[in-house]
Design an enzyme around this catalytic site. Sequence first.
Site, PDB file in Angstrom:
ATOM      1  N   HIS A  99     -32.013  43.722 -75.118  1.00  0.00           N
ATOM      2  CA  HIS A  99     -32.763  42.593 -75.734  1.00  0.00           C
ATOM      3  C   HIS A  99     -33.553  44.084 -76.884  1.00  0.00           C
ATOM      4  CE1 HIS A  99     -34.483  38.913 -76.218  1.00  0.00           C
ATOM      5  NE2 HIS A  99     -33.495  38.637 -75.827  1.00  0.00           N
ATOM      6  N   GLU A 105     -29.097  42.419 -79.625  1.00  0.00           N
ATOM      7  CA  GLU A 105     -29.186  43.172 -78.397  1.00  0.00           C
ATOM      8  C   GLU A 105     -27.407  44.014 -77.901  1.00  0.00           C
ATOM      9  OE1 GLU A 105     -31.399  38.772 -77.904  1.00  0.00           O
ATOM     10  OE2 GLU A 105     -30.271  39.418 -76.266  1.00  0.00           O
TER      11      GLU A 105
HETATM   12  O1  TA6 Z   1     -31.473  37.072 -75.977  1.00  0.00           O
HETATM   13  C1  TA6 Z   1     -31.354  35.536 -76.495  1.00  0.00           C
HETATM   14  C2  TA6 Z   1     -32.264  35.322 -75.514  1.00  0.00           C
HETATM   15  O2  TA6 Z   1     -31.657  34.743 -74.458  1.00  0.00           O
HETATM   16  C3  TA6 Z   1     -32.893  33.581 -75.811  1.00  0.00           C
HETATM   17  O3  TA6 Z   1     -32.442  32.803 -75.359  1.00  0.00           O
HETATM   18  C4  TA6 Z   1     -34.900  33.449 -75.655  1.00  0.00           C
HETATM   19  O4  TA6 Z   1     -34.594  33.170 -75.031  1.00  0.00           O
HETATM   20  C5  TA6 Z   1     -34.811  34.683 -75.757  1.00  0.00           C
HETATM   21  O5  TA6 Z   1     -33.707  35.664 -75.315  1.00  0.00           O
HETATM   22  C6  TA6 Z   1     -36.148  35.203 -74.786  1.00  0.00           C
HETATM   23  O6  TA6 Z   1     -36.103  35.581 -73.774  1.00  0.00           O
HETATM   24  P1  TA6 Z   1     -37.442  35.403 -72.484  1.00  0.00           P
HETATM   25  O7  TA6 Z   1     -37.123  35.982 -71.866  1.00  0.00           O
HETATM   26  O8  TA6 Z   1     -37.644  36.883 -72.936  1.00  0.00           O
HETATM   27  O9  TA6 Z   1     -38.799  34.547 -73.510  1.00  0.00           O
END
Ligand code: TA6
Length: 293
Positions: A163, A267
Amino acid sequence: MSRFDIPNALRFEDAPGGLVRAVISTAAAEADVYLQGAHVTHWTPRGQRPVLFVSSKSRFAPGKAIRGGVPVIFPWFGARGDGSPSPAHGFARNMGWAIEGTKLHNGGNVEITFSLAPNDATREFGYAAFHVCFSVTVGTELEMELETRNDAKEPLTYEEALHTYFAIADIHRASVSGLTGTTYVDKTDGFKRKKLGNESVRIAKETDQVHLSTKATCVVHDLVWNRRIIVEKSGSDSTVVWNPWIDKTKGMSDMAPDDWKEMICVETANAADNAVHLSPGASHKLTASIRVE
Ligand code: TA6
């Protein structure tokens, strides 16, 4: 720990919040990797600006996800599909990983390998028979390999992602190419499925898109810093693009109010339709290789 030290190249140190990190320094680049989550928080090729974004408001605490760098997402992406009360993005990023080894390659690149095996917490979530290995190689490129093995007697279905949070000068003058014509799930619009036209992804509002069935290399174009960040991958059929923009950022206690301007997540993933199905004993490897031009 010291048995994994590499003189003048890799050492371990206590870091904020009682966490431990590996500090890597090579002729080509420097990097930091936390044992919690096997989390790369810093990678900078010599002569370059830092490539990864980490929020100044990020928590550094046991069991808390770090806001930035490369969170390793496993075994589910986002909210858990079965709706059960579980941490977003799985458990791997909040757990301590074991060190499998470190290596100084001939060309001077430094590799560190981590593993995550079942424990009481993963068993609680129903994951009792798997093995995950994550290796990070630091050099002019940042190479990452996430390999999952199913040690169960029945099939294993899981999602995964690197990510990655990239540092950019200004979101208004950045874009992501490589996803033209892909179908994506728009998580800001009721998970509707949409198709990207013959264009790059530009960010002008909260953006949260899971691009499906794409093996393409993506490029983050930064017009202000005049650099391109190239993300090459294998074993990954999804690419997620995320920027929380203004309001969502305000609601996040581990992000500073203007952080949305200086980061973009691109990601390397297997999510939703691209979840991985492993038969007993089988393995799957996802890799990402990042370089700057
Ligand atoms: O990758 C994008 C995502 O899935 C968004 O939906 C947002 O929630 C982000 O990840 C961050 O997630 P987190 O759980 O680290 O706050």
